[in-house]
Structures are given as C-alpha cells and as structure tokens.
Design a protein around this motif. Sequence first.
Motif, PDB file in Angstrom:
ATOM      1  N   LEU A  45       8.729  -0.403  -2.552  1.00 54.76           N
ATOM      2  CA  LEU A  45       8.689   0.207  -1.232  1.00 54.76           C
ATOM      3  C   LEU A  45       7.748   1.396  -1.369  1.00 54.76           C
ATOM      4  CD1 LEU A  45      11.493   0.787   1.225  1.00 54.76           C
ATOM      5  CD2 LEU A  45      10.056   2.717   0.598  1.00 54.76           C
ATOM      6  N   GLU A  46       6.699   1.405  -0.572  1.00 48.40           N
ATOM      7  CA  GLU A  46       5.666   2.430  -0.655  1.00 48.40           C
ATOM      8  C   GLU A  46       5.686   3.260   0.618  1.00 48.40           C
ATOM      9  OE1 GLU A  46       1.723   1.376  -2.386  1.00 48.40           O
ATOM     10  OE2 GLU A  46       1.060   1.752  -0.335  1.00 48.40           O
ATOM     11  N   ILE A  47       5.756   4.569   0.452  1.00 46.26           N
ATOM     12  CA  ILE A  47       5.724   5.474   1.603  1.00 46.26           C
ATOM     13  C   ILE A  47       4.375   6.170   1.587  1.00 46.26           C
ATOM     14  CG2 ILE A  47       6.774   7.467   2.730  1.00 46.26           C
ATOM     15  CD1 ILE A  47       9.404   6.654   1.312  1.00 46.26           C
ATOM     16  N   ARG A  48       3.661   6.031   2.695  1.00 47.67           N
ATOM     17  CA  ARG A  48       2.351   6.668   2.845  1.00 47.67           C
ATOM     18  C   ARG A  48       2.454   7.783   3.877  1.00 47.67           C
ATOM     19  NH1 ARG A  48      -2.173   1.893   2.546  1.00 47.67           N
ATOM     20  NH2 ARG A  48      -1.517   1.061   0.544  1.00 47.67           N
ATOM     21  N   GLU A  49       1.321   8.328   4.269  1.00 51.16           N
ATOM     22  CA  GLU A  49       1.303   9.452   5.203  1.00 51.16           C
ATOM     23  C   GLU A  49       1.963   9.131   6.534  1.00 51.16           C
ATOM     24  OE1 GLU A  49      -2.841  10.351   5.379  1.00 51.16           O
ATOM     25  OE2 GLU A  49      -2.724  11.688   3.672  1.00 51.16           O
ATOM     26  N   ASP A  50       1.797   7.904   7.035  1.00 52.86           N
ATOM     27  CA  ASP A  50       2.352   7.580   8.344  1.00 52.86           C
ATOM     28  C   ASP A  50       2.932   6.173   8.422  1.00 52.86           C
ATOM     29  OD1 ASP A  50      -0.015   6.185   8.168  1.00 52.86           O
ATOM     30  OD2 ASP A  50      -0.746   6.760  10.146  1.00 52.86           O
ATOM     31  N   GLN A  51       3.137   5.549   7.271  1.00 57.55           N
ATOM     32  CA  GLN A  51       3.687   4.195   7.281  1.00 57.55           C
ATOM     33  C   GLN A  51       4.466   3.899   6.007  1.00 57.55           C
ATOM     34  OE1 GLN A  51       0.476   1.253   7.336  1.00 57.55           O
ATOM     35  NE2 GLN A  51      -0.932   2.910   6.876  1.00 57.55           N
ATOM     36  N   MET A  52       5.244   2.844   6.084  1.00 56.98           N
ATOM     37  CA  MET A  52       6.012   2.362   4.948  1.00 56.98           C
ATOM     38  C   MET A  52       5.634   0.901   4.745  1.00 56.98           C
ATOM     39  SD  MET A  52      10.123   2.437   4.237  1.00 56.98           S
ATOM     40  CE  MET A  52      10.465   2.383   5.951  1.00 56.98           C
ATOM     41  N   ILE A  53       5.326   0.551   3.489  1.00 58.05           N
ATOM     42  CA  ILE A  53       4.930  -0.809   3.157  1.00 58.05           C
ATOM     43  C   ILE A  53       5.848  -1.319   2.064  1.00 58.05           C
ATOM     44  CG2 ILE A  53       3.064  -2.303   2.359  1.00 58.05           C
ATOM     45  CD1 ILE A  53       1.134  -0.024   3.193  1.00 58.05           C
ATOM     46  N   VAL A  54       6.296  -2.542   2.200  1.00 60.79           N
ATOM     47  CA  VAL A  54       7.080  -3.181   1.153  1.00 60.79           C
ATOM     48  C   VAL A  54       6.204  -4.268   0.546  1.00 60.79           C
ATOM     49  CG1 VAL A  54       9.181  -4.457   0.598  1.00 60.79           C
ATOM     50  CG2 VAL A  54       9.228  -2.683   2.366  1.00 60.79           C
ATOM     51  N   TRP A  55       6.057  -4.204  -0.781  1.00 60.53           N
ATOM     52  CA  TRP A  55       5.211  -5.133  -1.520  1.00 60.53           C
ATOM     53  C   TRP A  55       6.083  -6.058  -2.369  1.00 60.53           C
ATOM     54  CZ3 TRP A  55       0.063  -4.990  -0.616  1.00 60.53           C
ATOM     55  CH2 TRP A  55      -0.477  -3.800  -0.099  1.00 60.53           C
ATOM     56  N   SER A  56       5.598  -7.269  -2.587  1.00 56.27           N
ATOM     57  CA  SER A  56       6.259  -8.171  -3.529  1.00 56.27           C
ATOM     58  C   SER A  56       6.037  -7.633  -4.938  1.00 56.27           C
ATOM     59  CB  SER A  56       5.690  -9.585  -3.399  1.00 56.27           C
ATOM     60  OG  SER A  56       4.326  -9.593  -3.764  1.00 56.27           O
ATOM     61  N   LYS A  57       6.729  -8.194  -5.897  1.00 55.07           N
ATOM     62  CA  LYS A  57       6.626  -7.743  -7.279  1.00 55.07           C
ATOM     63  C   LYS A  57       5.168  -7.742  -7.727  1.00 55.07           C
ATOM     64  CE  LYS A  57       8.683  -8.456 -11.780  1.00 55.07           C
ATOM     65  NZ  LYS A  57       9.600  -9.263 -12.563  1.00 55.07           N
ATOM     66  N   GLY A  58       4.745  -6.656  -8.363  1.00 57.44           N
ATOM     67  CA  GLY A  58       3.371  -6.547  -8.839  1.00 57.44           C
ATOM     68  C   GLY A  58       2.374  -6.211  -7.745  1.00 57.44           C
ATOM     69  N   GLU A  59       2.847  -5.830  -6.565  1.00 55.65           N
ATOM     70  CA  GLU A  59       1.991  -5.483  -5.417  1.00 55.65           C
ATOM     71  C   GLU A  59       1.003  -6.602  -5.083  1.00 55.65           C
ATOM     72  OE1 GLU A  59       0.610  -1.306  -5.028  1.00 55.65           O
ATOM     73  OE2 GLU A  59       1.349  -1.138  -7.080  1.00 55.65           O
ATOM     74  N   LYS A  60       1.434  -7.842  -5.242  1.00 61.94           N
ATOM     75  CA  LYS A  60       0.557  -8.974  -4.954  1.00 61.94           C
ATOM     76  C   LYS A  60       0.457  -9.253  -3.464  1.00 61.94           C
ATOM     77  CE  LYS A  60       1.237 -11.165  -9.397  1.00 61.94           C
ATOM     78  NZ  LYS A  60       1.809 -12.258 -10.133  1.00 61.94           N
ATOM     79  N   ASP A  61       1.594  -9.214  -2.781  1.00 66.76           N
ATOM     80  CA  ASP A  61       1.615  -9.537  -1.354  1.00 66.76           C
ATOM     81  C   ASP A  61       2.375  -8.472  -0.577  1.00 66.76           C
ATOM     82  OD1 ASP A  61       0.342 -12.173  -1.509  1.00 66.76           O
ATOM     83  OD2 ASP A  61       2.173 -12.784  -2.562  1.00 66.76           O
ATOM     84  N   GLU A  62       1.854  -8.187   0.608  1.00 64.59           N
ATOM     85  CA  GLU A  62       2.544  -7.265   1.513  1.00 64.59           C
ATOM     86  C   GLU A  62       3.651  -8.042   2.213  1.00 64.59           C
ATOM     87  OE1 GLU A  62       1.243  -5.380   5.602  1.00 64.59           O
ATOM     88  OE2 GLU A  62       0.113  -4.494   3.946  1.00 64.59           O
TER      89      GLU A  62
END
Length: 155
Positions: A45-62
């Motif tokens: 789970l990645e928190i950026r300046e104005d959004q949150m992104i959940v990536w699959s293992k190894g950041e291969k797929d959003e």
Amino acid sequence: RNTDEWLFALNAVLFGKGPNGRHVIQFVVHIWSCPKFNYYGSGLLEIREDQMIVWSKGEKDEVVRWNLGHIRSFKAKPSLLEIVAGSRSSTGEGVFLFGTQESVLITHTLETVIDRLAKQKRAKIAKAQQVSWRQREREGETEREHPEQTEEGKN
C-alpha cells in the motif's frame, strides 16, 4: 520492524519524504479477495502526496488507485486496515479491508498527508481571496482617481 524501517517510516510521516526525496510511503499489506480487485495476496500500500495506490507483490501490477479526496474514512483495527471509499472513487462506493500489522501507522500517515493537503488547499483559497481583494481595492482607487470618467460613464 527493524530500526531502519522505523526510521524510514518516521521520516516519511514527519517530513513526507520517501526514497530519493519523493513523497511516497509504502506498507506491506495482504490484499483480500474482492470483486472490484483482480488480485488477492501479498502487496504494498503506497501513500503519495494526494493518492493511495495498492500494488501486487513486487510492485508488478497496480491493484487500485484512490485519490485521497475520495476516501471517506479509514480505521485501524488489530491486524486490519479498513478503507471506506466514496462513490466518486475509482472503485465506486465500498468498504475495503487489508490485512496488516501496520494499520495504526498507516492511519497516522494518512491523517498527516490529508492534513497537509487540507492546509495547502486552505492556503491556496486564502491567497486567491487576498488577490481578489487587492484587485477590487485597486479598481476602487482607479475610480477615485478619475471620478470624471466614472461620472461620464454613467451619463
């Protein structure tokens, strides 16, 4: 967690900086099966300046990307993070659960980032109002400096 990870997380929360000075903070989560996600299992789970992104293992797929303004609420529960997304979010309205030992740290990070966004928005609005007020004030000075133009314009 080891000392380096805690130091990174603390730096990210306090100063909003991730690796290489980017405004990115990542947490390990378990993505539970959900009809709106095409993935389940380990992820980030990645928190950026104005959004949150959940990536699959190894950041291969959003898996999912949410604008923080579209998140209605979030709660830390033991070993669980609950995200409530609004109807305008990329997934539509819903409750999304993630398994994580870092739920409390994630919620504190989200609060910090969202607080920062709100302060920036308030500052931007205040600046726009100040500029608008100055423009009106200058227009008033112009009318006072040249009253004959104003009077002629009325006749």
